[in-house]
Each structure stands twice: as C-alpha cells, then as structure tokens.
Enzyme design. Sequence first.
Site, short mmCIF file in Angstrom:
data_model
loop_
_atom_site.label_atom_id
_atom_site.label_comp_id
_atom_site.label_asym_id
_atom_site.label_seq_id
_atom_site.Cartn_x
_atom_site.Cartn_y
_atom_site.Cartn_z
N ASP A 15 0.83 -1.21 0.00
CA ASP A 15 0.00 0.00 0.00
C ASP A 15 0.87 1.26 0.00
O ASP A 15 1.99 1.26 0.54
CB ASP A 15 -0.90 -0.02 1.25
CG ASP A 15 -2.05 0.97 1.14
OD1 ASP A 15 -2.28 1.49 0.03
OD2 ASP A 15 -2.71 1.22 2.16
N GLY A 16 0.34 2.33 -0.58
CA GLY A 16 1.00 3.63 -0.52
C GLY A 16 1.68 4.07 -1.81
O GLY A 16 2.41 5.06 -1.81
N ARG A 19 0.31 7.57 -2.74
CA ARG A 19 0.86 8.64 -1.89
C ARG A 19 2.33 8.90 -2.21
O ARG A 19 2.81 10.03 -2.19
CB ARG A 19 0.69 8.29 -0.41
CG ARG A 19 -0.70 8.64 0.11
CD ARG A 19 -0.99 7.95 1.38
NE ARG A 19 -1.29 6.53 1.17
CZ ARG A 19 -1.34 5.63 2.13
NH1 ARG A 19 -1.08 5.97 3.37
NH2 ARG A 19 -1.63 4.38 1.85
N ASN A 63 -10.38 -2.70 -5.85
CA ASN A 63 -9.54 -1.76 -6.62
C ASN A 63 -10.02 -1.63 -8.07
O ASN A 63 -9.72 -0.65 -8.75
CB ASN A 63 -8.07 -2.21 -6.67
CG ASN A 63 -7.34 -2.14 -5.35
OD1 ASN A 63 -6.39 -2.89 -5.13
ND2 ASN A 63 -7.76 -1.24 -4.46
C1 FPP Z 1 -2.07 0.16 -3.37
O1 FPP Z 1 -1.54 1.47 -3.25
C2 FPP Z 1 -1.50 -0.47 -4.55
C3 FPP Z 1 -2.19 -0.89 -5.62
C4 FPP Z 1 -3.66 -0.78 -5.74
C5 FPP Z 1 -1.52 -1.46 -6.80
C6 FPP Z 1 -0.26 -2.18 -6.47
C7 FPP Z 1 0.36 -2.62 -7.72
C8 FPP Z 1 1.69 -2.83 -7.86
C9 FPP Z 1 2.68 -2.69 -6.78
C10 FPP Z 1 2.18 -3.24 -9.18
C11 FPP Z 1 1.89 -4.67 -9.34
C12 FPP Z 1 2.47 -5.20 -10.54
C13 FPP Z 1 2.45 -6.50 -10.86
C14 FPP Z 1 3.08 -6.91 -12.08
C15 FPP Z 1 1.82 -7.54 -10.03
P1 FPP Z 1 -2.53 2.70 -3.46
O2 FPP Z 1 -2.55 3.06 -4.88
O3 FPP Z 1 -3.86 2.37 -2.87
O4 FPP Z 1 -1.78 3.78 -2.62
P2 FPP Z 1 -2.44 5.01 -1.88
O5 FPP Z 1 -3.22 4.45 -0.73
O6 FPP Z 1 -1.26 5.80 -1.45
O7 FPP Z 1 -3.29 5.74 -2.87
#
Ligand code: FPP
Length: 228
Positions: A15-16, A19, A63
Amino acid sequence: MEEARIPRHVAVIMDGNGRWAKKRLLPRSMGHRAGMNRMIGLSEHAFDRGVRYVTLFALSTENLARPKEELDGIFRLFRDYFSSHAETCRKKGIALRVIGDLSLLPPDVKETVERGLERAKEGERGVLTLAIAYGSRSDIVAAANRAVREGKEVSEEDFSRLLSTGEVPPPDLVIRTGNEKRLSNFLLFESAYAELCFSEKNFPDFGDEDLDAALEDYASRERRFGKI
Ligand code: FPP
C-alpha cells in the site's frame, strides 16, 4: 539470524504507491511502476533470506472500481511483468502463481498473465504468488461452495485446500506498508495465526533493510498458536 526463525511464508499488502507519487508530484501510475520495481527487488531479497513462499497483494476486486486511467496503468504493468519477468522467475527457480479472478481483467491482459504463468510453472527455490483481482471473502465463499458441491463435511485442513491458496502453507508474517493497519480482504482465513507487521513507509520506499527489520522482529516473537 537463525534459519529456524525465518518465516516460511511472507505476505505483503503493497500500500502507498499513490501517496508515494503524490509526494513527488508524479501521476499515480508512476507510483505503481515504482511499486512494481520494488516488488521485484523485495521478493528477490526475501527468497535470498530463505523465505520459501512470498504472496503479494497487487490488486483487489475492490480496486477494480478505480478510475479507468489508473487501472489502464496497472494493466500495462501486468502486461510488462508477465511478458518479461516471468522468464526471469523461471531462470531464478521461482515458481509463479496468481490467485484472484482473472476473468475480471481485460481479455488481452488475462492472456498475457496466463502465458507468463505457463513459463514459470515450476521452481525449486520458492513460490511467488501475486493476488490479482483477488478478494478473500469471495475466495472463502467459493471454497465453501466447492465443499457443498462435493457433498461432505470438511475439516479446517480440507477447507484450506479448497481455497485458491490451497497449495501453499499459511502466511507466517503479513506485512502492510503505507501506514494503514487493516487486512483489507486479504488472506483472511489463511492469516488466522500470522504475525502482523505494519510499516509507515509507502511501498516503493519499503527497502530490503525494512524487510530485514520485519524478519528480525518476527524472529523475536513468541508464536503460541493459542496455547500457553
Ligand atoms: C495500493 O496502493 C497499490 C495498488 C492498488 C496497486 C499495487 C500494484 C503494484 C505494486 C504493481 C503490481 C504489478 C504486478 C506486475 C503484479 P494505493 O494506490 O492504494 O496507494 P495510496 O493508498 O497511497 O493511494
């Protein structure tokens, strides 16, 4: 660190990313790309440390309701990863698995993922599972329905084998980055006795040294599994 205290299975809620990008005035898609690069380095480091199973939460069913532009960026990452990195996994002896409902992805992304999985089916060093379009509650309900269809009562052990994670042992350590302290529908049945570790860092900033610190912390915990 004593070999015996290395968790066999580490699961990470990445997560993150958003951000991380926002702090740098970058589009969210850049945060996810940075997250993917970190994911590759971190899983490699975990296997180097002797962890045998790594499970990463890449995309939840919830998501999938994110704006199209963001999802398109994430799907691009899936295409890139499964068309190139699956081969790297195979060469490094890592078997690649996916849990989740791939039918919720655009057909070409689903095909690329499936082709990648074909290339890295076996691996003697460890198993890397990516949770994509995954939700634990629906996985549990699907397992319950399988049990009903088989028409016999099941034990906890039988039931755990009906889950999509059936072939891997339950996680010993679940790490969540991004300063949130919840499981967000990830491995709910499987994590019943997992040790939990929360990091304030956004996932792209969660370095190998942070994983080492989590492994040290895990090694110092006494796991009683409800006993005294
Ligand atoms: C959560 O952070 C992350 C995700 C929804 C996507 C995670 C994806 C990857 C790390 C790439 C994966 C790639 C492969 C090939 C499997 P967020 O976007 O919710 O962060 P936030 O809370 O800061 O907005």
